[in-house]
Scaffold this motif. Structure first.
Motif, PDB file in Angstrom:
ATOM      1  N   GLY A   1      36.011  -7.638  31.359  1.00 19.69           N
ATOM      2  CA  GLY A   1      35.232  -6.551  31.942  1.00 19.69           C
ATOM      3  C   GLY A   1      35.255  -5.320  31.062  1.00 19.69           C
ATOM      4  N   GLY A   2      35.066  -4.163  31.668  1.00 21.15           N
ATOM      5  CA  GLY A   2      35.071  -2.922  30.906  1.00 21.15           C
ATOM      6  C   GLY A   2      33.743  -2.662  30.223  1.00 21.15           C
ATOM      7  N   ASP A   3      33.795  -1.925  29.143  1.00 21.11           N
ATOM      8  CA  ASP A   3      32.602  -1.554  28.388  1.00 21.11           C
ATOM      9  C   ASP A   3      32.950  -1.539  26.907  1.00 21.11           C
ATOM     10  OD1 ASP A   3      30.111  -0.702  27.620  1.00 21.11           O
ATOM     11  OD2 ASP A   3      30.067   1.063  28.909  1.00 21.11           O
ATOM     12  N   ILE A   4      31.927  -1.609  26.084  1.00 23.11           N
ATOM     13  CA  ILE A   4      32.093  -1.465  24.638  1.00 23.11           C
ATOM     14  C   ILE A   4      31.528  -0.106  24.242  1.00 23.11           C
ATOM     15  CG2 ILE A   4      31.449  -2.324  22.364  1.00 23.11           C
ATOM     16  CD1 ILE A   4      33.404  -4.119  23.804  1.00 23.11           C
ATOM     17  N   ILE A   5      32.364   0.729  23.642  1.00 20.78           N
ATOM     18  CA  ILE A   5      31.898   2.028  23.168  1.00 20.78           C
ATOM     19  C   ILE A   5      32.021   2.077  21.654  1.00 20.78           C
ATOM     20  CG2 ILE A   5      32.411   3.260  25.301  1.00 20.78           C
ATOM     21  CD1 ILE A   5      34.962   4.278  24.071  1.00 20.78           C
ATOM     22  N   LEU A   6      31.043   2.702  21.039  1.00 18.59           N
ATOM     23  CA  LEU A   6      31.035   2.922  19.595  1.00 18.59           C
ATOM     24  C   LEU A   6      31.298   4.400  19.337  1.00 18.59           C
ATOM     25  CD1 LEU A   6      27.832   0.875  18.634  1.00 18.59           C
ATOM     26  CD2 LEU A   6      30.172   0.041  18.944  1.00 18.59           C
ATOM     27  N   ILE A   7      32.220   4.693  18.445  1.00 16.78           N
ATOM     28  CA  ILE A   7      32.551   6.078  18.105  1.00 16.78           C
ATOM     29  C   ILE A   7      32.433   6.246  16.596  1.00 16.78           C
ATOM     30  CG2 ILE A   7      34.369   7.823  18.069  1.00 16.78           C
ATOM     31  CD1 ILE A   7      35.363   6.860  20.667  1.00 16.78           C
ATOM     32  N   ARG A   8      31.728   7.274  16.197  1.00 17.95           N
ATOM     33  CA  ARG A   8      31.564   7.556  14.776  1.00 17.95           C
ATOM     34  C   ARG A   8      31.659   9.057  14.535  1.00 17.95           C
ATOM     35  NH1 ARG A   8      25.104   5.978  14.380  1.00 17.95           N
ATOM     36  NH2 ARG A   8      24.272   7.893  15.347  1.00 17.95           N
ATOM     37  N   LYS A   9      31.728   9.414  13.281  1.00 16.98           N
ATOM     38  CA  LYS A   9      31.885  10.812  12.902  1.00 16.98           C
ATOM     39  C   LYS A   9      30.613  11.593  13.185  1.00 16.98           C
ATOM     40  CE  LYS A   9      33.283  13.614   8.906  1.00 16.98           C
ATOM     41  NZ  LYS A   9      33.629  13.576   7.462  1.00 16.98           N
ATOM     42  N   GLU A  10      30.774  12.811  13.680  1.00 20.49           N
ATOM     43  CA  GLU A  10      29.636  13.697  13.896  1.00 20.49           C
ATOM     44  C   GLU A  10      29.105  14.153  12.548  1.00 20.49           C
ATOM     45  OE1 GLU A  10      26.689  15.903  14.979  1.00 20.49           O
ATOM     46  OE2 GLU A  10      27.817  14.828  16.511  1.00 20.49           O
ATOM     47  N   SER A  11      27.820  13.936  12.314  1.00 21.79           N
ATOM     48  CA  SER A  11      27.238  14.255  11.005  1.00 21.79           C
ATOM     49  C   SER A  11      27.303  15.737  10.692  1.00 21.79           C
ATOM     50  CB  SER A  11      25.783  13.776  10.955  1.00 21.79           C
ATOM     51  OG  SER A  11      25.024  14.381  11.998  1.00 21.79           O
ATOM     52  N   ASN A  12      27.291  16.593  11.723  1.00 16.82           N
ATOM     53  CA  ASN A  12      27.325  18.036  11.489  1.00 16.82           C
ATOM     54  C   ASN A  12      28.666  18.508  10.955  1.00 16.82           C
ATOM     55  OD1 ASN A  12      24.689  18.426  12.362  1.00 16.82           O
ATOM     56  ND2 ASN A  12      25.302  18.651  14.496  1.00 16.82           N
TER      57      ASN A  12
ATOM     58  N   LEU B   1      40.002  14.988  20.859  1.00 17.95           N
ATOM     59  CA  LEU B   1      39.706  16.333  20.389  1.00 17.95           C
ATOM     60  C   LEU B   1      38.819  16.266  19.154  1.00 17.95           C
ATOM     61  CD1 LEU B   1      43.091  18.282  20.706  1.00 17.95           C
ATOM     62  CD2 LEU B   1      41.089  18.440  22.179  1.00 17.95           C
ATOM     63  N   GLN B   2      38.136  17.360  18.887  1.00 11.44           N
ATOM     64  CA  GLN B   2      37.197  17.552  17.785  1.00 11.44           C
ATOM     65  C   GLN B   2      35.817  17.006  18.170  1.00 11.44           C
ATOM     66  OE1 GLN B   2      38.938  19.516  16.267  1.00 11.44           O
ATOM     67  NE2 GLN B   2      40.916  18.670  16.748  1.00 11.44           N
ATOM     68  N   SER B   3      34.918  16.917  17.218  1.00 13.82           N
ATOM     69  CA  SER B   3      33.549  16.484  17.498  1.00 13.82           C
ATOM     70  C   SER B   3      33.337  15.055  17.010  1.00 13.82           C
ATOM     71  CB  SER B   3      32.547  17.421  16.814  1.00 13.82           C
ATOM     72  OG  SER B   3      32.779  17.475  15.427  1.00 13.82           O
ATOM     73  N   PHE B   4      32.543  14.304  17.769  1.00 13.51           N
ATOM     74  CA  PHE B   4      32.269  12.914  17.429  1.00 13.51           C
ATOM     75  C   PHE B   4      31.011  12.475  18.160  1.00 13.51           C
ATOM     76  CE2 PHE B   4      35.095  13.127  21.044  1.00 13.51           C
ATOM     77  CZ  PHE B   4      34.553  12.242  21.961  1.00 13.51           C
ATOM     78  N   GLN B   5      30.505  11.308  17.804  1.00 16.18           N
ATOM     79  CA  GLN B   5      29.370  10.707  18.489  1.00 16.18           C
ATOM     80  C   GLN B   5      29.830   9.430  19.179  1.00 16.18           C
ATOM     81  OE1 GLN B   5      26.199  10.189  15.622  1.00 16.18           O
ATOM     82  NE2 GLN B   5      25.471  12.278  15.911  1.00 16.18           N
TER      83      GLN B   5
ATOM     84  N   ASN C   1      40.113   8.698   9.853  1.00 16.58           N
ATOM     85  CA  ASN C   1      38.780   8.519   9.275  1.00 16.58           C
ATOM     86  C   ASN C   1      37.723   9.381   9.948  1.00 16.58           C
ATOM     87  OD1 ASN C   1      39.767   6.634   7.459  1.00 16.58           O
ATOM     88  ND2 ASN C   1      39.266   4.877   8.753  1.00 16.58           N
ATOM     89  N   LEU C   2      37.853   9.600  11.251  1.00 14.47           N
ATOM     90  CA  LEU C   2      36.828  10.335  11.991  1.00 14.47           C
ATOM     91  C   LEU C   2      37.192  11.793  12.230  1.00 14.47           C
ATOM     92  CD1 LEU C   2      35.754   7.711  14.692  1.00 14.47           C
ATOM     93  CD2 LEU C   2      34.977   7.978  12.337  1.00 14.47           C
ATOM     94  N   HIS C   3      38.395  12.199  11.804  1.00  9.37           N
ATOM     95  CA  HIS C   3      38.845  13.583  11.998  1.00  9.37           C
ATOM     96  C   HIS C   3      38.855  13.963  13.475  1.00  9.37           C
ATOM     97  CE1 HIS C   3      37.558  14.707   7.626  1.00  9.37           C
ATOM     98  NE2 HIS C   3      38.657  13.975   7.671  1.00  9.37           N
ATOM     99  N   ILE C   4      39.351  13.067  14.310  1.00 12.04           N
ATOM    100  CA  ILE C   4      39.484  13.350  15.734  1.00 12.04           C
ATOM    101  C   ILE C   4      40.916  13.050  16.142  1.00 12.04           C
ATOM    102  CG2 ILE C   4      37.062  12.864  16.232  1.00 12.04           C
ATOM    103  CD1 ILE C   4      37.855  10.173  17.316  1.00 12.04           C
TER     104      ILE C   4
ATOM    105  N   VAL D   1      29.636  14.799  21.214  1.00 10.75           N
ATOM    106  CA  VAL D   1      30.623  15.453  22.073  1.00 10.75           C
ATOM    107  C   VAL D   1      31.412  16.436  21.219  1.00 10.75           C
ATOM    108  CG1 VAL D   1      32.588  15.120  23.617  1.00 10.75           C
ATOM    109  CG2 VAL D   1      30.783  13.392  23.517  1.00 10.75           C
ATOM    110  N   TYR D   2      31.624  17.652  21.757  1.00 10.20           N
ATOM    111  CA  TYR D   2      32.345  18.705  21.035  1.00 10.20           C
ATOM    112  C   TYR D   2      33.543  19.133  21.873  1.00 10.20           C
ATOM    113  CZ  TYR D   2      28.020  18.942  18.343  1.00 10.20           C
ATOM    114  OH  TYR D   2      26.931  18.621  17.567  1.00 10.20           O
ATOM    115  N   ASN D   3      34.737  18.759  21.416  1.00 10.34           N
ATOM    116  CA  ASN D   3      35.969  19.047  22.157  1.00 10.34           C
ATOM    117  C   ASN D   3      36.920  19.869  21.300  1.00 10.34           C
ATOM    118  OD1 ASN D   3      35.557  17.976  24.677  1.00 10.34           O
ATOM    119  ND2 ASN D   3      36.418  15.983  24.199  1.00 10.34           N
ATOM    120  N   TYR D   4      36.545  21.096  20.982  1.00  9.33           N
ATOM    121  CA  TYR D   4      37.424  21.953  20.206  1.00  9.33           C
ATOM    122  C   TYR D   4      38.416  22.663  21.113  1.00  9.33           C
ATOM    123  CZ  TYR D   4      34.326  21.060  16.305  1.00  9.33           C
ATOM    124  OH  TYR D   4      33.604  20.440  15.323  1.00  9.33           O
ATOM    125  N   ARG D   5      39.490  23.180  20.525  1.00  8.05           N
ATOM    126  CA  ARG D   5      40.578  23.763  21.301  1.00  8.05           C
ATOM    127  C   ARG D   5      40.195  25.084  21.955  1.00  8.05           C
ATOM    128  NH1 ARG D   5      45.854  23.999  17.769  1.00  8.05           N
ATOM    129  NH2 ARG D   5      46.695  24.685  19.773  1.00  8.05           N
TER     130      ARG D   5
END
Length: 385
Positions: free
Chosen positions: A170-181, A92-96, A218-221, A119-123
């Motif tokens: 296997g799988g994938d590597i994903i990076l998640i960081r805080k949305e600057s907005n 939930l919430q916004s992130f990159q 830290n990311l507010h998600i 990505v924007y996942n607000y309630r």
């Protein structure tokens, strides 16, 4: 001795007052224990509801992924490196988010490798989930991406660890960081508002040595459980219908005759969710031959403009959130007509004239550019059917 009528009336009045007082006293005596009983019951009911809400909140807040792991973080503000092994993850919430190997899909759109998406996942809307789409991994594939991994992950040891995990599991590597907005004054005001602050869910119980809780803090998600009752998980009928539409578009469309899809239905039938999914799936096929145009004819709930407008836009970026997020991530509409009302009910003929005018403008614009095999998606209002 006769009494005057006034004295009789006065006596009757006094008797009525006495009867009223007596009956009221009896009524009060009979009913006095009930409020106390109701208060106790109400208090007990409130406590049970609070406990239930707390259990639900705990279940949502403290859930951990089954297989995926946080390998670490780097830079400031932090960017988290996650070895993605689950079928779905939902925040939930916004992130990159960035997928380093291109094995991730969000609401139908396959993320390009080494590219960050917001990505924007607000309630206010049903959240979209991060979906793993390919479990096939080879040493050749991972070796090819080695320079990209080290260019994205500044910590060399963390980059080597990420590559090692993908090669082994296997799988994938994903990076998640805080949305600057998130640092905008508008977002900060929303966070402090008495009503809207609950949308952000930033009250956490942080446990030591828990990397997932540290990520949330830290990311507010907020990591939540991925179910079809909480997140948007396309059903088989969605997928088969979209596959049929895209196959016809790719195989039957001519340059001078676009393939047109009009989305209609009653209110709360999922039209907006479906057309966003269809849009994202179609964007996976956009190239020098095929193009995608979105006709926004829902003047009450516009997707790319303010209310009361009709517009069309040639899309090249995915829809990963509610309409307010599309305005930021996509360019302005190619053509926009101001209708002035949020419903055509009072003037349907005028509304149809505007729709026809928008179609004429699209035809004019198409002749000025290199013609492609176009897919036109038309979004309509719920009451229209």
């Amino acid at each position: 001795m006769k009494r005057s009528s006034s004295s009789i009336d006065q006596e009757l009045t006094n008797n009525d007052d006495k009867l009223y007082q007596e009956s009221r006293t009896k009524m009060v005596r009979r009913s006095s224990p009930r409020p106390e009983y109701n208060d106790e019951k109400q208090k007990e009911s409130n406590e049970q509801a609070t406990a239930l809400d707390q259990r639900v909140c705990d279940k949502t807040s403290y859930r951990l992924p089954r297989y995926s792991l946080i390998l670490g973080s780097f830079s400031e503000p932090p960017t988290y490196v996650i070895h993605f092994l689950d079928s779905h993850l939902t925040f939930l919430q916004s992130f990159q988010i960035c997928s380093l190997f291109g094995r991730v899909r969000i609401h139908g759109y396959t993320l390009h490798p080494s590219t960050f998406y917001s990505v924007y996942n607000y309630r206010t809307n049903s959240p979209v989930s991060i979906e793993f789409i390919n479990s096939n991994t080879t040493t050749t594939t991972t070796t090819t991406f080695l320079p990209d991994i080290k260019s994205f992950i500044s910590d060399i040891q963390l980059a080597d660890n990420a590559l090692f995990n993908v090669q082994q599991k296997g799988g994938d590597i994903i990076l998640i960081r805080k949305e600057s907005n998130n640092d905008l004054s508008f977002i900060n005001i929303m966070r402090e508002h008495q009503t809207y602050k609950n949308w952000f869910l930033e009250s956490y119980n942080l446990f030591e040595q828990d990397k997932w809780k540290q990520l949330e803090q830290n990311l507010h998600i907020r990591l939540i459980e991925t179910t079809d009752q909480i997140a948007v998980i396309p059903r088989e009928v969605y997928i088969s219908t979209v596959d049929h539409i895209i196959n016809r578009w790719l195989n039957e469309t001519l340059e001078d005759l676009p393939f047109v899809v009009l989305i209609c239905g009653e209110k709360d039938m999922g039209k907006s969710t479906f057309i966003r999914y269809l849009t994202n799936r179609a964007l996976n096929h956009i190239n020098s031959t095929f193009s995608l145009t979105y006709f926004d004819c829902d003047i009450g709930q516009c997707e790319f403009s303010i209310g009361g407008c009709l517009s069309y836009i040639n899309l090249d970026s995915p829809l990963l959130g509610p309409p307010c997020s599309h305005i930021k991530s996509n360019p302005k509409s190619d053509r926009l007509l101001y209708y002035g009302l949020v419903s055509p009910q009072t003037s349907p003929v005028r509304y149809l004239q505007y729709v026809n005018k928008l179609r004429q403008l699209w035809n004019i614009d198409q002749k000025k550019t290199n013609q492609k095999r176009s897919l036109i998606l038309i979004n309509t209002m719920g009451w229209g059917t």
